[in-house]
Every structure is written in C-alpha cells, then in structure tokens.
Design a protein around this motif. Structure first.
Motif, PDB file in Angstrom:
ATOM      1  N   VAL A  70       0.974  -1.096  -0.056  1.00 45.48           N
ATOM      2  CA  VAL A  70       0.165  -0.043   0.023  1.00 45.48           C
ATOM      3  C   VAL A  70       0.832   1.313   0.144  1.00 45.48           C
ATOM      4  O   VAL A  70       0.961   2.018  -0.898  1.00 45.48           O
ATOM      5  CB  VAL A  70      -0.861  -0.207   1.114  1.00 45.48           C
ATOM      6  N   ALA A  71       1.763   1.403   0.911  1.00 42.95           N
ATOM      7  CA  ALA A  71       2.629   2.777   1.150  1.00 42.95           C
ATOM      8  C   ALA A  71       3.929   2.442   1.849  1.00 42.95           C
ATOM      9  O   ALA A  71       3.540   1.370   2.914  1.00 42.95           O
ATOM     10  CB  ALA A  71       1.599   3.695   1.755  1.00 42.95           C
ATOM     11  N   ALA A  72       4.819   3.217   1.757  1.00 42.47           N
ATOM     12  CA  ALA A  72       6.052   2.946   2.797  1.00 42.47           C
ATOM     13  C   ALA A  72       6.605   4.369   2.833  1.00 42.47           C
ATOM     14  O   ALA A  72       6.403   5.044   2.058  1.00 42.47           O
ATOM     15  CB  ALA A  72       7.035   2.001   1.954  1.00 42.47           C
ATOM     16  N   ILE A  73       7.424   4.377   4.014  1.00 38.81           N
ATOM     17  CA  ILE A  73       8.054   5.857   4.469  1.00 38.81           C
ATOM     18  C   ILE A  73       9.330   5.151   5.141  1.00 38.81           C
ATOM     19  O   ILE A  73       9.469   4.285   5.813  1.00 38.81           O
ATOM     20  CB  ILE A  73       7.014   6.149   5.544  1.00 38.81           C
ATOM     21  N   SER A  74      10.539   6.068   4.834  1.00 35.23           N
ATOM     22  CA  SER A  74      11.770   5.909   5.284  1.00 35.23           C
ATOM     23  C   SER A  74      11.986   6.234   6.868  1.00 35.23           C
ATOM     24  O   SER A  74      10.936   6.915   7.394  1.00 35.23           O
ATOM     25  CB  SER A  74      12.559   6.902   4.609  1.00 35.23           C
ATOM     26  N   TRP A  75      12.886   5.843   7.454  1.00 31.75           N
ATOM     27  CA  TRP A  75      13.073   5.819   8.705  1.00 31.75           C
ATOM     28  C   TRP A  75      12.789   7.346   9.397  1.00 31.75           C
ATOM     29  O   TRP A  75      12.398   7.689  10.447  1.00 31.75           O
ATOM     30  CB  TRP A  75      14.367   5.481   9.159  1.00 31.75           C
ATOM     31  N   GLY A  76      13.177   8.350   8.557  1.00 33.09           N
ATOM     32  CA  GLY A  76      13.102   9.855   8.942  1.00 33.09           C
ATOM     33  C   GLY A  76      11.892  10.515   8.697  1.00 33.09           C
ATOM     34  O   GLY A  76      11.679  11.447   8.815  1.00 33.09           O
ATOM     35  N   GLY A  77      10.945   9.504   7.800  1.00 34.78           N
ATOM     36  CA  GLY A  77       9.941  10.101   7.226  1.00 34.78           C
ATOM     37  C   GLY A  77      10.240  11.222   5.723  1.00 34.78           C
ATOM     38  O   GLY A  77       9.105  11.582   5.322  1.00 34.78           O
ATOM     39  N   GLY A  78      11.325  11.097   5.389  1.00 34.92           N
ATOM     40  CA  GLY A  78      11.670  12.173   4.325  1.00 34.92           C
ATOM     41  C   GLY A  78      11.241  11.648   2.888  1.00 34.92           C
ATOM     42  O   GLY A  78      11.045  12.368   1.842  1.00 34.92           O
ATOM     43  N   SER A  79      11.101  10.189   2.899  1.00 36.08           N
ATOM     44  CA  SER A  79      10.591   9.580   1.523  1.00 36.08           C
ATOM     45  C   SER A  79       9.367   8.706   1.808  1.00 36.08           C
ATOM     46  O   SER A  79       9.332   7.887   2.990  1.00 36.08           O
ATOM     47  CB  SER A  79      11.619   8.732   1.158  1.00 36.08           C
ATOM     48  N   THR A  80       8.663   8.950   0.787  1.00 36.52           N
ATOM     49  CA  THR A  80       7.617   7.835   0.768  1.00 36.52           C
ATOM     50  C   THR A  80       7.165   7.363  -0.406  1.00 36.52           C
ATOM     51  O   THR A  80       7.548   7.951  -1.575  1.00 36.52           O
ATOM     52  CB  THR A  80       6.237   8.844   1.224  1.00 36.52           C
ATOM     53  N   TYR A  81       6.298   6.324  -0.481  1.00 42.22           N
ATOM     54  CA  TYR A  81       6.249   5.735  -1.631  1.00 42.22           C
ATOM     55  C   TYR A  81       4.826   5.031  -1.570  1.00 42.22           C
ATOM     56  O   TYR A  81       4.447   4.525  -0.562  1.00 42.22           O
ATOM     57  CB  TYR A  81       7.219   4.503  -2.046  1.00 42.22           C
ATOM     58  N   TYR A  82       3.949   5.035  -2.712  1.00 39.95           N
ATOM     59  CA  TYR A  82       2.465   4.498  -2.571  1.00 39.95           C
ATOM     60  C   TYR A  82       2.261   3.661  -3.854  1.00 39.95           C
ATOM     61  O   TYR A  82       2.690   3.748  -4.916  1.00 39.95           O
ATOM     62  CB  TYR A  82       1.644   5.969  -2.689  1.00 39.95           C
TER      63      TYR A  82
END
Length: 124
Positions: free
Chosen positions: A48-60
């Motif tokens: 569905v979605a992912a986010i990097s450890w610091g929140g700076g990168s997301t992917y849907y």
C-alpha cells in the motif's frame, strides 16, 4: 525485536475516511523503514505505502496515490495511514511491517515483524 500492533480499522461508507495506527515496541522504531500492506478477501497481501526511517521519503501503490497518506512519529513509536475517499475495493485487512535496509520495496518478502492486522470494510 520490534513488535507491531495495528489499530483503527472499522466500517465506513464509500467516500469516507479512516486513520490507521501502528504502534511499535521492543526496539528503536526510528531505525526502520515502515510500510503498510493489505490483504483483501481471496487475494494475496499487497503493498500500500512505505515511508523511510526519518519520514523524508514515501512511496505509494498507484491504487491509493492521492487518497492515502503515510506518516510516522518516531517519538511516539507510531506509524499512521490516513485513508480518504475510501472505495469498496479498499476493503481488506491492513498490516504494518518494517525493514532495516534503506530501500522501500513493494515485495512483502522483504519486510518483517508483521502485526496482527486491522480490518477495514468500505460499504457501497
């Protein structure tokens, strides 16, 4: 080892909104990339979605882009999924997962520490 617990699922009408939460415990939450997957009835689990450890990168996933927003609060060891404009095809059990590597892959085999899931039902 980090353990994950999802919450926030429920029954909502088409066009409605829900906010899912994933609480982490037993480890350093901020060390991990995080993701949401879902499994609809009779189907395989899907990204569905992912986010990097610091929140700076997301992917849907294309199917949720523009409707869902993934976010995290490392101070609270929490991951969120804001779901808007829900459709019946969003009906599924939603799971959170983590991985320690830097990428955000869509394959569930590359993620671990799955929670028990939270059920979302969207009525038409």
């Amino acid at each position: 080892q980090v353990q994950l617990v999802e919450s926030g699922g429920g029954l909502v009408q088409t066009g409605g909104s829900l906010r899912l939460s994933c609480a982490g415990s037993g480890g350093t939450f901020s060390n991990y990339n995080m993701a949401w997957f879902r499994q609809a009835p009779g189907k395989e689990r899907a990204f569905v979605a992912a986010i990097s450890w610091g929140g700076g990168s997301t992917y849907y996933a294309d199917s949720v882009k523009g409707r869902f927003t993934i976010s995290r609060d490392n101070a609270k060891n929490a991951l969120y999924l804001q779901m808007n404009s829900l459709k019946p095809e969003d009906t599924a059990i939603y799971y959170c997962a983590l991985r320690s590597s830097s990428s955000l892959p869509v394959s569930e085999n590359l993620w671990s520490a799955w929670g028990q899931g939270t059920a979302v039902t969207v009525s038409s």
